[in-house]
Design an enzyme around this catalytic site. Structure first.
Site, mmCIF file in Angstrom:
data_model
loop_
_atom_site.group_PDB
_atom_site.id
_atom_site.type_symbol
_atom_site.label_atom_id
_atom_site.label_comp_id
_atom_site.label_asym_id
_atom_site.label_seq_id
_atom_site.Cartn_x
_atom_site.Cartn_y
_atom_site.Cartn_z
ATOM 1 N N PRO A 1 0.793 -1.233 0.000
ATOM 2 C CA PRO A 1 0.000 0.000 0.000
ATOM 3 C C PRO A 1 0.826 1.285 0.000
ATOM 4 O O PRO A 1 0.287 2.362 0.280
ATOM 5 C CB PRO A 1 -0.789 -0.125 1.310
ATOM 6 N N GLU A 2 2.112 1.215 -0.318
ATOM 7 C CA GLU A 2 2.980 2.390 -0.227
ATOM 8 C C GLU A 2 2.445 3.596 -0.995
ATOM 9 O O GLU A 2 2.588 4.743 -0.555
ATOM 10 C CB GLU A 2 4.389 2.046 -0.731
ATOM 11 N N VAL A 3 1.833 3.354 -2.166
ATOM 12 C CA VAL A 3 1.363 4.466 -2.986
ATOM 13 C C VAL A 3 0.312 5.298 -2.252
ATOM 14 O O VAL A 3 0.142 6.493 -2.534
ATOM 15 C CB VAL A 3 0.820 3.938 -4.336
#
Length: 254
Positions: free
Chosen positions: A129-131
């Site tokens: 989920p970094e984005v």
């Protein structure tokens, strides 16, 4: 931060920060590197297992609350220690198992996928989920591309969505999905199956990763040389003799 345990030739490294869902802090990464180096140097260790403490999470990924991203340039070298950990996993010569006891997100998901075999409980959530927080799963891109189709990996990175263990297994990121109560038995079964001739495993894993990263014609030449190298080991001689004599093999890692 990362307790180290050896039982019956199996080294288990546990990311132990339950209150924060076992993040990959700088301390945790250094602990994993130390544990990997220790296990790789120990001739009594044949398999390495990586897991998280507790039941909620394998690892929540990078420690965003530690100031790790406050000064990107100053922390550049420290951030590269995660890459060093991945190199140890792939080049160390001993099989690795991820015992995914709960959620595995971001770098935690990448770490789980980077292991040779990934066993996951069926009620975990997985993803990169970094984005969603303005980042990108950079170094674990290599791990995901080794395991998953390119379009599937990119879609997860672009959307940041989470997936179930069953979907992750269909995509190739997870090896086996089990009920929580069956996790330890499943890991033990796989670990036992991985206890094979150390020299064959060392040379074979190197050959496998080389073949995966090169064109087919080059890979065939290298694999031919690899077969000759394996055939010249004492482990191969012992294994073939044991097969012919119908007795258990006594491998020495030579």
């Amino acid at each position: 931060m990362v307790p180290y345990d050896i039982t019956d030739g199996v080294a288990t490294l546990t990311i132990d920060d339950v209150a924060r869902r076992n993040p990959l802090s700088s301390e945790a990464i250094e602990g994993l590197i130390d544990g990997m180096e220790r296990a790789l140097a120990d001739t009594s260790v044949s398999v390495i297992v990586i897991t998280g403490a507790g039941d909620a999470a394998f690892s929540a990924g990078g420690d965003l609350s530690s100031g790790f991203f406050d000064d990107p340039v100053a922390n550049h070298a420290a951030r590269g220690r995660f890459a060093d950990l991945l190199r140890l996993l792939w080049r160390g010569g001993k099989p690795t198992v991820a015992r995914v006891n709960g959620h595995a997100m971001a770098g935690g998901f990448g770490l789980a996928v980077a292991c040779d075999v990934t066993v996951c409980v069926d009620d975990a959530r997985l993803g990169v989920p970094e984005v969603k927080v303005g980042l990108w799963p950079m170094m674990i891109t290599v791990a995901l591309l080794r395991a998953m189709p390119q379009k599937a990996a990119l879609e997860l990175m672009l959307t940041g969505r989470t997936v179930t263990p069953d979907e992750a297994m269909r995509l190739g990121a997870v090896s086996r999905v089990v009920r929580r109560q069956d996790l330890d038995d499943a890991v033990a079964e796989i670990v036992e199956a991985l206890k094979n001739a150390p020299s064959s495993v060392l040379l074979g894993r190197d050959a496998f990763f080389t073949a995966a990263a090169t064109d087919p014609d080059t890979a065939l030449d290298r694999l031919q040389a690899g077969l000759t190298a394996v055939a010249g080991t004492l482990d191969a001689r012992e294994g073939i003799a044991a097969f012919i004599e119908k007795r258990p093999a006594r491998f020495e890692g030579r």
